[in-house]
Write a protein that holds these residues in place. Structure first.
Motif, PDB file in Angstrom:
ATOM      1  N   GLU A   1       0.832  -1.207   0.000  1.00 46.53           N
ATOM      2  CA  GLU A   1       0.000   0.000   0.000  1.00 46.53           C
ATOM      3  C   GLU A   1       0.863   1.251   0.000  1.00 46.53           C
ATOM      4  O   GLU A   1       0.585   2.224  -0.714  1.00 46.53           O
ATOM      5  N   ASN A   2       1.926   1.229   0.793  1.00 46.02           N
ATOM      6  CA  ASN A   2       2.836   2.379   0.821  1.00 46.02           C
ATOM      7  C   ASN A   2       3.483   2.601  -0.534  1.00 46.02           C
ATOM      8  O   ASN A   2       3.638   3.750  -0.986  1.00 46.02           O
ATOM      9  N   THR A   3       3.878   1.499  -1.179  1.00 41.42           N
ATOM     10  CA  THR A   3       4.506   1.642  -2.497  1.00 41.42           C
ATOM     11  C   THR A   3       3.532   2.268  -3.469  1.00 41.42           C
ATOM     12  O   THR A   3       3.897   3.147  -4.260  1.00 41.42           O
ATOM     13  N   ILE A   4       2.279   1.805  -3.436  1.00 39.20           N
ATOM     14  CA  ILE A   4       1.277   2.361  -4.352  1.00 39.20           C
ATOM     15  C   ILE A   4       1.086   3.852  -4.079  1.00 39.20           C
ATOM     16  O   ILE A   4       1.027   4.675  -5.009  1.00 39.20           O
ATOM     17  N   ALA A   5       1.011   4.225  -2.816  1.00 35.58           N
ATOM     18  CA  ALA A   5       0.835   5.638  -2.474  1.00 35.58           C
ATOM     19  C   ALA A   5       2.011   6.451  -2.990  1.00 35.58           C
ATOM     20  O   ALA A   5       1.840   7.539  -3.560  1.00 35.58           O
ATOM     21  N   TYR A   6       3.227   5.888  -2.815  1.00 39.38           N
ATOM     22  CA  TYR A   6       4.417   6.599  -3.278  1.00 39.38           C
ATOM     23  C   TYR A   6       4.374   6.800  -4.781  1.00 39.38           C
ATOM     24  O   TYR A   6       4.618   7.900  -5.282  1.00 39.38           O
ATOM     25  N   ILE A   7       4.066   5.701  -5.521  1.00 41.71           N
ATOM     26  CA  ILE A   7       4.033   5.808  -6.979  1.00 41.71           C
ATOM     27  C   ILE A   7       2.996   6.847  -7.407  1.00 41.71           C
ATOM     28  O   ILE A   7       3.245   7.683  -8.280  1.00 41.71           O
ATOM     29  N   ASN A   8       1.823   6.802  -6.770  1.00 43.37           N
ATOM     30  CA  ASN A   8       0.784   7.772  -7.113  1.00 43.37           C
ATOM     31  C   ASN A   8       1.260   9.192  -6.884  1.00 43.37           C
ATOM     32  O   ASN A   8       1.046  10.078  -7.725  1.00 43.37           O
ATOM     33  N   SER A   9       1.918   9.398  -5.754  1.00 43.44           N
ATOM     34  CA  SER A   9       2.347  10.768  -5.466  1.00 43.44           C
ATOM     35  C   SER A   9       3.401  11.214  -6.472  1.00 43.44           C
ATOM     36  O   SER A   9       3.382  12.350  -6.946  1.00 43.44           O
ATOM     37  N   GLU A  10       4.308  10.314  -6.844  1.00 43.15           N
ATOM     38  CA  GLU A  10       5.318  10.685  -7.832  1.00 43.15           C
ATOM     39  C   GLU A  10       4.696  10.989  -9.178  1.00 43.15           C
ATOM     40  O   GLU A  10       5.061  11.956  -9.849  1.00 43.15           O
ATOM     41  N   LEU A  11       3.731  10.152  -9.577  1.00 45.41           N
ATOM     42  CA  LEU A  11       3.074  10.381 -10.858  1.00 45.41           C
ATOM     43  C   LEU A  11       2.334  11.718 -10.859  1.00 45.41           C
ATOM     44  O   LEU A  11       2.380  12.473 -11.835  1.00 45.41           O
ATOM     45  N   ASP A  12       1.673  12.003  -9.733  1.00 41.50           N
ATOM     46  CA  ASP A  12       0.965  13.292  -9.631  1.00 41.50           C
ATOM     47  C   ASP A  12       1.934  14.444  -9.788  1.00 41.50           C
ATOM     48  O   ASP A  12       1.664  15.428 -10.478  1.00 41.50           O
ATOM     49  N   GLU A  13       3.098  14.293  -9.147  1.00 44.22           N
ATOM     50  CA  GLU A  13       4.071  15.384  -9.226  1.00 44.22           C
ATOM     51  C   GLU A  13       4.557  15.569 -10.654  1.00 44.22           C
ATOM     52  O   GLU A  13       4.696  16.700 -11.139  1.00 44.22           O
ATOM     53  N   LEU A  14       4.801  14.441 -11.342  1.00 44.48           N
ATOM     54  CA  LEU A  14       5.226  14.534 -12.742  1.00 44.48           C
ATOM     55  C   LEU A  14       4.157  15.246 -13.566  1.00 44.48           C
ATOM     56  O   LEU A  14       4.450  16.113 -14.398  1.00 44.48           O
ATOM     57  N   ASP A  15       2.896  14.873 -13.298  1.00 41.22           N
ATOM     58  CA  ASP A  15       1.801  15.526 -14.022  1.00 41.22           C
ATOM     59  C   ASP A  15       1.797  17.023 -13.776  1.00 41.22           C
ATOM     60  O   ASP A  15       1.633  17.838 -14.690  1.00 41.22           O
ATOM     61  N   ARG A  16       1.991  17.347 -12.493  1.00 42.56           N
ATOM     62  CA  ARG A  16       1.988  18.766 -12.143  1.00 42.56           C
ATOM     63  C   ARG A  16       3.103  19.493 -12.850  1.00 42.56           C
ATOM     64  O   ARG A  16       2.921  20.616 -13.333  1.00 42.56           O
ATOM     65  N   GLU A  17       4.276  18.850 -12.930  1.00 41.52           N
ATOM     66  CA  GLU A  17       5.407  19.481 -13.624  1.00 41.52           C
ATOM     67  C   GLU A  17       5.066  19.715 -15.085  1.00 41.52           C
ATOM     68  O   GLU A  17       5.299  20.786 -15.648  1.00 41.52           O
ATOM     69  N   GLU A  18       4.493  18.659 -15.712  1.00 36.10           N
ATOM     70  CA  GLU A  18       4.071  18.756 -17.107  1.00 36.10           C
ATOM     71  C   GLU A  18       3.156  19.959 -17.308  1.00 36.10           C
ATOM     72  O   GLU A  18       3.335  20.766 -18.203  1.00 36.10           O
ATOM     73  N   PHE A  19       2.149  20.001 -16.432  1.00 39.79           N
ATOM     74  CA  PHE A  19       1.130  21.031 -16.498  1.00 39.79           C
ATOM     75  C   PHE A  19       1.757  22.425 -16.391  1.00 39.79           C
ATOM     76  O   PHE A  19       1.460  23.325 -17.165  1.00 39.79           O
ATOM     77  N   TYR A  20       2.653  22.542 -15.411  1.00 39.21           N
ATOM     78  CA  TYR A  20       3.338  23.813 -15.182  1.00 39.21           C
ATOM     79  C   TYR A  20       4.137  24.228 -16.403  1.00 39.21           C
ATOM     80  O   TYR A  20       4.084  25.386 -16.838  1.00 39.21           O
ATOM     81  N   ARG A  21       4.870  23.260 -16.978  1.00 40.10           N
ATOM     82  CA  ARG A  21       5.665  23.525 -18.171  1.00 40.10           C
ATOM     83  C   ARG A  21       4.768  24.005 -19.294  1.00 40.10           C
ATOM     84  O   ARG A  21       5.060  24.984 -19.979  1.00 40.10           O
ATOM     85  N   LEU A  22       3.651  23.292 -19.460  1.00 43.06           N
ATOM     86  CA  LEU A  22       2.694  23.640 -20.502  1.00 43.06           C
ATOM     87  C   LEU A  22       2.206  25.075 -20.323  1.00 43.06           C
ATOM     88  O   LEU A  22       2.194  25.890 -21.245  1.00 43.06           O
ATOM     89  N   LYS A  23       1.828  25.391 -19.101  1.00 45.52           N
ATOM     90  CA  LYS A  23       1.306  26.722 -18.795  1.00 45.52           C
ATOM     91  C   LYS A  23       2.349  27.790 -19.107  1.00 45.52           C
ATOM     92  O   LYS A  23       2.050  28.821 -19.683  1.00 45.52           O
ATOM     93  N   LYS A  24       3.589  27.506 -18.729  1.00 45.17           N
ATOM     94  CA  LYS A  24       4.660  28.460 -18.948  1.00 45.17           C
ATOM     95  C   LYS A  24       4.849  28.712 -20.427  1.00 45.17           C
ATOM     96  O   LYS A  24       5.032  29.848 -20.872  1.00 45.17           O
ATOM     97  N   VAL A  25       4.826  27.627 -21.223  1.00 42.49           N
ATOM     98  CA  VAL A  25       5.011  27.771 -22.667  1.00 42.49           C
ATOM     99  C   VAL A  25       3.880  28.606 -23.250  1.00 42.49           C
ATOM    100  O   VAL A  25       4.088  29.504 -24.072  1.00 42.49           O
ATOM    101  N   GLN A  26       2.647  28.279 -22.793  1.00 47.23           N
ATOM    102  CA  GLN A  26       1.495  29.035 -23.289  1.00 47.23           C
ATOM    103  C   GLN A  26       1.654  30.517 -22.981  1.00 47.23           C
ATOM    104  O   GLN A  26       1.398  31.393 -23.813  1.00 47.23           O
ATOM    105  N   GLU A  27       2.108  30.758 -21.764  1.00 44.34           N
ATOM    106  CA  GLU A  27       2.297  32.155 -21.334  1.00 44.34           C
ATOM    107  C   GLU A  27       3.264  32.868 -22.252  1.00 44.34           C
ATOM    108  O   GLU A  27       2.998  33.969 -22.746  1.00 44.34           O
TER     109      GLU A  27
END
Lengths: 122, 268
Positions: free
Chosen positions: B184-210
């Motif tokens: 369960e801990n491993t799954i939580a960790y993977i989820n949190s890492e994936l979320d962070e990657l998504d957030r980074e992607e999103f941020y990058r996208l927003k910056k480019v759009q800007e």
């Protein structure tokens, strides 16, 4: 839980006083052979038998020999080597404590029943 | 043993997430199965224990009867037959056979009496005094030994079951307290890492759009300035010289080829 090595365990062994041995041998469990360590599968215990002899016989029947399936032992004899019996945890040979003419059966002293009670006490 | 910080070392990818989820499901199923097995074995165990208790007490009485019959023999033969009996023992008439029985996945041995009727080396029965008593004692003792053999089967089953139950319970606990929390801990960790990657992607996208927006705004402003300059030049004079000047100015302002450039109000 090896079945092959336990298939050979066909004999009963007895450690007890003379009357017990007589009775058991009458039933026909006695076996005499010429192989070393397997001469007799019964040991007559009287007042002059030392604990060391008993311990040796017990070890012989339970560990050295591989053809003993059940070991019958008088309860008063078992009391003398109680420690050995309590620490013997292999399923084979099965150690069975039987009463003798002078010492009626006492469930309090039986190793197996003690283990049972300990488990239920938990 | 705190399972709170333990997790397996994996790369946080979507594939490992699927693998971990499968593992968790497997562990939960295994846990419930093992628990059921343990309960079934424990029930059987208690049953055997009760039977052992009864059988042992019965054995006490049986042995006593047998001892009496032996006393009768001594009485009838006028002496102790112990020595004779011991000397005449040769081949065991009464042996046991071990049979394996499957009890909810556990192989329990059962002892069966194996009597070889052909072996009969007692010359005492039928001869001389007390032959009948000897025979009777023999029968009583044979029955007694059969009871003992049954008891021995029960006892061996008891010992083996005890061991197996302990092992199974250990496994159940291990799954419950170690494996499942870890997964369960491993799954939580993977989820949190994936979320962070998504957030980074999103941020990058927003910056480019800007940045794109800023660039576009700048280009719009430049074009607007160009147009105004041209209009102003045309309005100020109809003179071609001046128009040429203006065109030169415009060219400088645009900094490029007039022909290559397409004007916004030219529709092709």
């Amino acid at each position: 839980m090896t079945t092959e090595s336990n298939k050979n365990r066909t004999l009963l062994a007895v450690m007890g006083d003379e009357d017990t041995i007589t009775g058991m041998l009458l039933a026909g469990i006695g076996q005499i052979s010429n192989e070393p360590n397997k001469e007799k599968n019964f040991v007559v215990v009287n007042d002059s038998t030392t604990e060391e002899e008993l311990a040796n016989a017990f070890t012989l029947f339970t560990q050295t020999r591989d053809d003993i399936g059940i070991l019958l032992i008088n309860q008063h004899v078992a009391d003398k080597i109680r420690i050995l019996i309590d620490t013997f945890t292999n399923p084979f040979p099965a150690i069975l404590e039987i009463p003798s003419k002078d010492h009626p059966y006492d469930p309090e002293k039986d190793s197996v029943l003690r283990r049972v009670r300990r488990l239920f006490g938990e | 043993m705190s399972g709170a910080q333990n997790r397996e070392a994996v790369f946080p990818t979507r594939m490992t997430l699927t693998v971990m989820k499968g593992k968790l499901k497997g562990a939960q199923q295994g846990h419930s199965l093992l628990k059921r097995k343990s309960e079934a074995l424990t029930k059987r165990f208690r049953d055997i224990t009760k039977r052992i208790d009864e059988a042992k007490r019965r054995m006490g009485r049986v042995m006593q009867t047998a001892a009496f019959s032996l006393a009768e023999v001594s009485y009838a033969t006028g002496g102790n037959i112990g020595y004779q009996v011991q000397e005449s023992a040769n081949k065991a008439r009464f042996k046991v056979r071990a049979r394996q029985e499957n009890v909810s996945g556990v192989y329990l041995p059962q002892f069966e009496p194996d009597i070889d009727e052909s072996i009969n080396d007692f010359k005492m029965t039928g001869l001389g005094r007390g032959g009948q008593q000897v025979q009777k004692a023999r029968d009583v003792y044979t029955k007694a030994v059969q009871t003992l053999v049954d008891l021995a089967s029960l006892q061996t089953a008891f010992v083996i079951l005890d061991e197996v139950i302990k092992v199974t319970n250990r496994r159940v606990n291990a799954i419950e307290h170690v494996i499942i929390p870890r997964t369960e801990n491993t799954i939580a960790y993977i989820n949190s890492e994936l979320d962070e990657l998504d957030r980074e992607e999103f941020y990058r996208l927003k910056k480019v759009q800007e940045k794109k927006q800023i660039d576009n705004a700048r280009i719009d402003a430049e074009n607007k300035a160009k147009k105004e300059a041209r209009l102003a030049a045309e309005a100020a004079a109809g003179n071609t010289n001046e128009v040429k000047e203006v065109e030169a100015l415009a060219a400088k302002a645009e900094g490029g080829d007039l022909i290559a450039d397409t004007e916004e109000d030219v529709i092709f």
